[in-house]
Design a protein around this motif. Structure first.
Motif, PDB file in Angstrom:
ATOM      1  N   GLU A  39       0.822  -1.207   0.000  1.00 39.37           N
ATOM      2  CA  GLU A  39       0.000   0.000   0.000  1.00 39.37           C
ATOM      3  C   GLU A  39       0.863   1.267   0.000  1.00 39.37           C
ATOM      4  O   GLU A  39       0.408   2.329   0.406  1.00 39.37           O
ATOM      5  CB  GLU A  39      -0.907   0.014   1.229  1.00 39.37           C
ATOM      6  N   ALA A  40       2.076   1.162  -0.477  1.00 37.52           N
ATOM      7  CA  ALA A  40       2.999   2.300  -0.467  1.00 37.52           C
ATOM      8  C   ALA A  40       2.500   3.422  -1.377  1.00 37.52           C
ATOM      9  O   ALA A  40       2.040   3.185  -2.489  1.00 37.52           O
ATOM     10  CB  ALA A  40       4.389   1.860  -0.906  1.00 37.52           C
ATOM     11  N   ILE A  41       2.601   4.640  -0.852  1.00 37.84           N
ATOM     12  CA  ILE A  41       2.267   5.833  -1.619  1.00 37.84           C
ATOM     13  C   ILE A  41       3.438   6.798  -1.438  1.00 37.84           C
ATOM     14  O   ILE A  41       3.711   7.250  -0.327  1.00 37.84           O
ATOM     15  CB  ILE A  41       0.967   6.491  -1.122  1.00 37.84           C
ATOM     16  N   ARG A  42       4.134   7.078  -2.529  1.00 39.56           N
ATOM     17  CA  ARG A  42       5.280   7.982  -2.423  1.00 39.56           C
ATOM     18  C   ARG A  42       4.817   9.429  -2.565  1.00 39.56           C
ATOM     19  O   ARG A  42       3.813   9.717  -3.212  1.00 39.56           O
ATOM     20  CB  ARG A  42       6.361   7.637  -3.430  1.00 39.56           C
ATOM     21  N   ALA A  43       5.578  10.319  -1.951  1.00 38.59           N
ATOM     22  CA  ALA A  43       5.299  11.750  -2.023  1.00 38.59           C
ATOM     23  C   ALA A  43       6.391  12.396  -2.860  1.00 38.59           C
ATOM     24  O   ALA A  43       7.574  12.123  -2.666  1.00 38.59           O
ATOM     25  CB  ALA A  43       5.279  12.347  -0.622  1.00 38.59           C
ATOM     26  N   GLU A  44       5.979  13.227  -3.798  1.00 37.24           N
ATOM     27  CA  GLU A  44       6.920  13.915  -4.676  1.00 37.24           C
ATOM     28  C   GLU A  44       6.647  15.413  -4.648  1.00 37.24           C
ATOM     29  O   GLU A  44       5.505  15.839  -4.511  1.00 37.24           O
ATOM     30  CB  GLU A  44       6.774  13.436  -6.117  1.00 37.24           C
TER      31      GLU A  44
END
Length: 97
Positions: A39-44
Motif C-alpha cells: 500500500e505504499a504511496i510515495r510523495a513527490e
C-alpha cells in the motif's frame, strides 16, 4: 471528499524535512510493486521528485492523520496534497479532493 490529513515520513532518506514549506503542493503516487509495502504511496515535489512516503505504521503516523492503508482505495493512481505542518518527525498534509 471529507478532509483527509496524512503524514509524510522517511524524508531523511531523501532531501530531509528542510525542503518543505507550508502550502507546498505534493503529488502522491501509488507504488503497487513496492517490495516492502503493498500500500505504499510515495510523495513527490514537482520538479524535485521523491521526498518521502505516506506513513503506514502506528509508529510513523502523527496524531489522527490517516495511514497509507486507510487512503489507498480512496485515491486514484495519483493524488495531490498540500503541506499544512512540518515537524521533526514528519510532514502533515491535506489530501486535495
Amino acid at each position: 471528499m471529507k478532509k483527509i490529513f496524512i503524514t509524510i515520513t522517511g524524508c531523511n532518506h531523501y532531501m530531509g524535512y528542510g525542503v518543505f514549506r507550508r502550502k507546498m503542493e505534493l503529488v502522491l503516487k501509488k507504488e503497487p510493486d513496492n517490495e516492502y509495502d503493498r500500500e505504499a504511496i510515495r510523495a513527490e515535489l514537482p520538479g524535485i521528485g521523491k521526498v518521502g512516503y505516506v506513513a503506514n505504521s502506528t509508529h510513523t503516523v502523527l496524531g489522527d492523520t490517516c495511514s497509507a492503508g486507510r487512503i489507498y482505495d480512496k485515491i486514484g493512481k495519483k493524488a495531490h496534497a498540500k503541506v499544512v505542518l512540518i515537524t521533526d518527525r514528519g510532514v502533515v498534509a491535506r489530501v486535495k479532493g
